[in-house]
Structures are given as structure tokens and as C-alpha cells.
Design an enzyme around this catalytic site. Structure first.
Site, PDB file in Angstrom:
ATOM      1  N   HIS A  22       0.794  -1.234   0.000  1.00 30.17           N
ATOM      2  CA  HIS A  22       0.000   0.000   0.000  1.00 30.17           C
ATOM      3  C   HIS A  22       0.823   1.279   0.000  1.00 30.17           C
ATOM      4  O   HIS A  22       0.517   2.239   0.707  1.00 30.17           O
ATOM      5  CB  HIS A  22      -0.973   0.010   1.178  1.00 30.17           C
TER       6      HIS A  22
ATOM      7  N   HIS B 118      -9.689   1.968   0.551  1.00 27.35           N
ATOM      8  CA  HIS B 118      -9.604   0.794   1.424  1.00 27.35           C
ATOM      9  C   HIS B 118     -10.724   0.789   2.467  1.00 27.35           C
ATOM     10  O   HIS B 118     -10.507   0.405   3.624  1.00 27.35           O
ATOM     11  CB  HIS B 118      -8.241   0.767   2.109  1.00 27.35           C
TER      12      HIS B 118
ATOM     13  N   ASP C 177      -8.172 -12.775   0.669  1.00 25.50           N
ATOM     14  CA  ASP C 177      -7.279 -11.630   0.511  1.00 25.50           C
ATOM     15  C   ASP C 177      -6.685 -11.741  -0.889  1.00 25.50           C
ATOM     16  O   ASP C 177      -5.478 -11.860  -1.066  1.00 25.50           O
ATOM     17  CB  ASP C 177      -6.192 -11.634   1.588  1.00 25.50           C
TER      18      ASP C 177
ATOM     19  N   GLU D 122     -11.698  -3.574  -3.103  1.00 25.26           N
ATOM     20  CA  GLU D 122     -10.745  -2.564  -3.543  1.00 25.26           C
ATOM     21  C   GLU D 122     -10.489  -2.696  -5.039  1.00 25.26           C
ATOM     22  O   GLU D 122      -9.817  -3.619  -5.482  1.00 25.26           O
ATOM     23  CB  GLU D 122      -9.434  -2.716  -2.785  1.00 25.26           C
TER      24      GLU D 122
END
Length: 351
Positions: free
Chosen positions: A105, A179, A253, A316
Site C-alpha cells: 500500500h 480501502h 485476501d 478494492e
């Protein structure tokens, strides 16, 4: 829509404000200029009752010290980059590592930790919150002065529109996302295990034990990642944890390869909470979307609520993670003078 602001604290000598966007239906989004962060989002249920459906904190200090990226703008590069490095135009760039040997990120101080310039703008009779940030050349060791604008608009159709725009004076890498963690029953209502989800994707990108996409693109059919039809999120989280990919991610994820053209915002996903009747549709011009089910969340949030694993989930929109290492992935390279422009829409309703 009307926009108001109030002080929300100060960091590094800069004032932080909380902006309230309210549409004609009473729906409200609260966004601060620290990290361009969605602090709260009040959406109606089937009876018209408004509840806050995003995870977050009551104060700036907690966002600075404890946030797992709640509601923030992520950049320059969302998600993970292997070895925190890439080669562009024959030049090797070593980025800052902040997740083992990799970068997550945007590095040690990504866009989520910046105070953005904010202004209210009106176009075609619609008010919007426009946030700007100039990321200097070699910030986090990324090349180029990158001029970024992110515009939030809350429409009377209960759409939160996020318009991303960026230009660089050197070739660079850009992959912006938001996010936000959603729980459509309400941020304080427990887990999202009973939420139902559809993702417009027949393929996903498997990951390694370091959460890095390997370069493979795999069909979702016959796997816990098949959300081509509406399915309960908890089904995979409770029944499929012996799957290797689910073990690697400690749940979901993973990036999904969206079946969208990229030419205009097209439907990428739909999330539904049977308890409240709320649903959220996601539209985007991006080629990928990360489903993250809050697998590592453990923090005290708004109203003293203790958020734990699966208290919310993220959708996202993005270029694929680790895309600089895999030439078969859509490229996040932005050439000097070219315009990076993407739109994501979170549209709310109830049934």
C-alpha cells in the site's frame, strides 16, 4: 447535495477537517483530508433507517496510530509489490519495505498518511469534494512528481463516486484505490459472515504464502472463489479453510480478474445484507478488485466497538497486485504526461 466541514485535529502542523456530504435522501458520507479517508457512510435499510456501514475511528489520533487503512486512499501503488522493487526503462527502483521484504500500500508513508488539500467544487449543479496531493519525485523512491486529484461525489441516486486522476512528469507506477471496510448491517453489528456477495469475475490471481500473486490466472469454477452468483461470504470462510489459497490468505485476501471493459464504469460486484436489506453495487473502470475479509483486524473503533476478524470486508478496485513482476498482468505504468483516470462507484440501496 450539501457539503459542510468541521475541525478534526492537526498533524505535522497541518489542519485536518471532516467533510460531511449529504444528499437529498439524507444519506451521508463523512470524509477527512488526512488520507482522503472515508470516516463514516450512513446508508438506509429497507425501512429507511440510516446506519453507518463503514469501519473507522472517532478521532484522528487513532487513524494515525492504529488504522489498518480504514477508508483511506491508497497510493502510489495499492496492494503488494514483491521485493519492494521494480525496473522501469532499464532503471531499478528499490522502494521502502513495510511488509517483510515486500511493500504494501505505497510504503512507510503512503497516500493514506498524507494531509490532502481539499476544496468544494460545483460542476453541472453537483457539489463534490476535491482532494489534491503532489507526491514529489522519489517519495518512497517512486520516480516522478505525481500530481494526484481524487474527487468524491455523493449523488441523489445514493452513489458514492470516487474519481481518480493523476499526471506525472516522469514515467512512473500508479495504482490508486480506496480501502473502506464495509459492514452493511452497521459498523457495530458483528461480522459480515451472513453477507451475500457476487463478483463479476470468472478468474482470480492465486497468491503465495507471502500474499503475492504468482502470475497465474486461475478459473474460479469449483473453488471457494466462485462468486459469479450471489453466495454467502461465510460459506467460504467457515467451510473452505483447508483450501491452500484460503490458508495463505487466512481467508479472502485475493485479487479478482473483473469481466469489465475498462472503457466506462461497469458492474464489478454486489454485496447484500439480508438482515437490513441493504445492498451495495460496485462499478469501476479498473481491471481488478481485491476481496479482503478483514482477516487480521483487531482494534477498538468508533463508539468503543471492538472490531475483530471479519467485522468488515473490502472491495478494492485496482490494477492487479505485484503487476510489475508479471508481464501478463495489466500494467500500472503511467508514462510522463499521460493521464491516469479511473472511476469507482459504490451505489447503495435496500430491498
Amino acid at each position: 447535495m450539501s457539503i459542510t466541514r468541521k475541525p478534526f485535529g492537526k498533524i505535522h502542523g497541518k489542519d485536518v477537517y471532516l467533510y460531511s456530504l449529504v444528499n437529498s435522501n439524507g444519506m451521508k458520507a463523512e470524509i477527512m483530508n488526512y488520507g482522503g479517508t472515508i470516516v463514516s457512510l450512513y446508508a438506509p435499510d429497507r425501512n429507511g433507517n440510516l446506519r453507518d456501514v463503514t469501519l473507522g475511528f472517532d478521532n484522528l489520533e487513532d487513524y494515525v496510530n492504529h488504522s489498518p487503512f480504514f477508508g483511506a486512499i491508497i497510493g502510489r501503488h495499492a496492494n503488494r509489490l514483491e521485493d519492494a522493487s521494480f525496473t522501469l526503462n532499464g532503471v531499478f527502483y528499490q522502494l521502502n519495505r513495510n511488509e517483510g521484504r515486500n511493500q504494501l500500500h505505497g510504503g512507510l508513508e503512503g497516500f493514506d498518511k498524507k494531509v490532502w488539500e481539499a476544496e468544494t467544487v460545483r460542476e453541472s449543479g453537483q457539489e463534490s469534494l476535491r482532494l489534491k496531493y503532489l507526491s514529489p519525485d522519489m517519495e518512497e523512491n517512486y520516480p516522478g512528481n505525481l500530481d494526484v486529484t481524487v474527487t468524491y461525489t455523493l449523488t441523489d441516486d445514493n452513489e458514492l463516486v470516487i474519481d481518480y486522476h493523476a499526471v506525472s512528469d516522469k514515467d512512473t507506477v500508479v495504482n490508486l484505490t480506496n480501502h473502506a471496510y464495509f459492514n452493511l448491517a452497521g459498523h457495530d453489528s458483528g461480522t459480515i459472515l451472513n453477507h451475500q456477495l457476487m463478483i463479476n469475475a470468472r478468474r482470480f490471481t492465486p497468491i503465495s504464502a507471502e500474499w503475492l500473486p504468482t502470475g497465474e490466472i486461475r478459473d474460479v469454477a469449483g473453488t471457494p472463489f466462485d462468486f459469479t452468483k450471489m453466495r454467502t461470504v461465510g460459506q467460504g470462510l467457515l467451510e473452505c479453510m483447508d483450501d491452500e489459497q484460503m490458508k495463505y490468505g487466512s481467508g479472502y485476501d485475493h485479487n479478482f480478474v473483473l469481466d469489465v471493459s475498462g472503457r466506462k464504469p461497469e458492474k464489478a460486484a454486489e454485496l447484500y445484507d439480508p438482515q437490513s436489506g441493504r445492498f451495495m453495487e460496485v462499478y469501476t473502470t479498473k481491471p481488478g478488485m481485491q476481496l479482503y475479509t478483514g482477516n487480521h483486524v483487531n482494534v477498538k473503533g468508533k463508539g468503543g466497538v471492538h472490531y475483530t476478524k471479519n467485522s468488515g470486508l473490502c472491495l478494492e478496485t485496482q490494477y492487479f497486485p505485484n503487476s510489475m513482476k508479471h508481464s501478463n498482468f495489466p500494467s500500472p505504468i503511467l508514462r510522463a504526461g499521460d493521464v491516469y483516470h479511473h472511476i469507482t462507484i459504490y451505489k447503495f440501496g435496500a430491498r
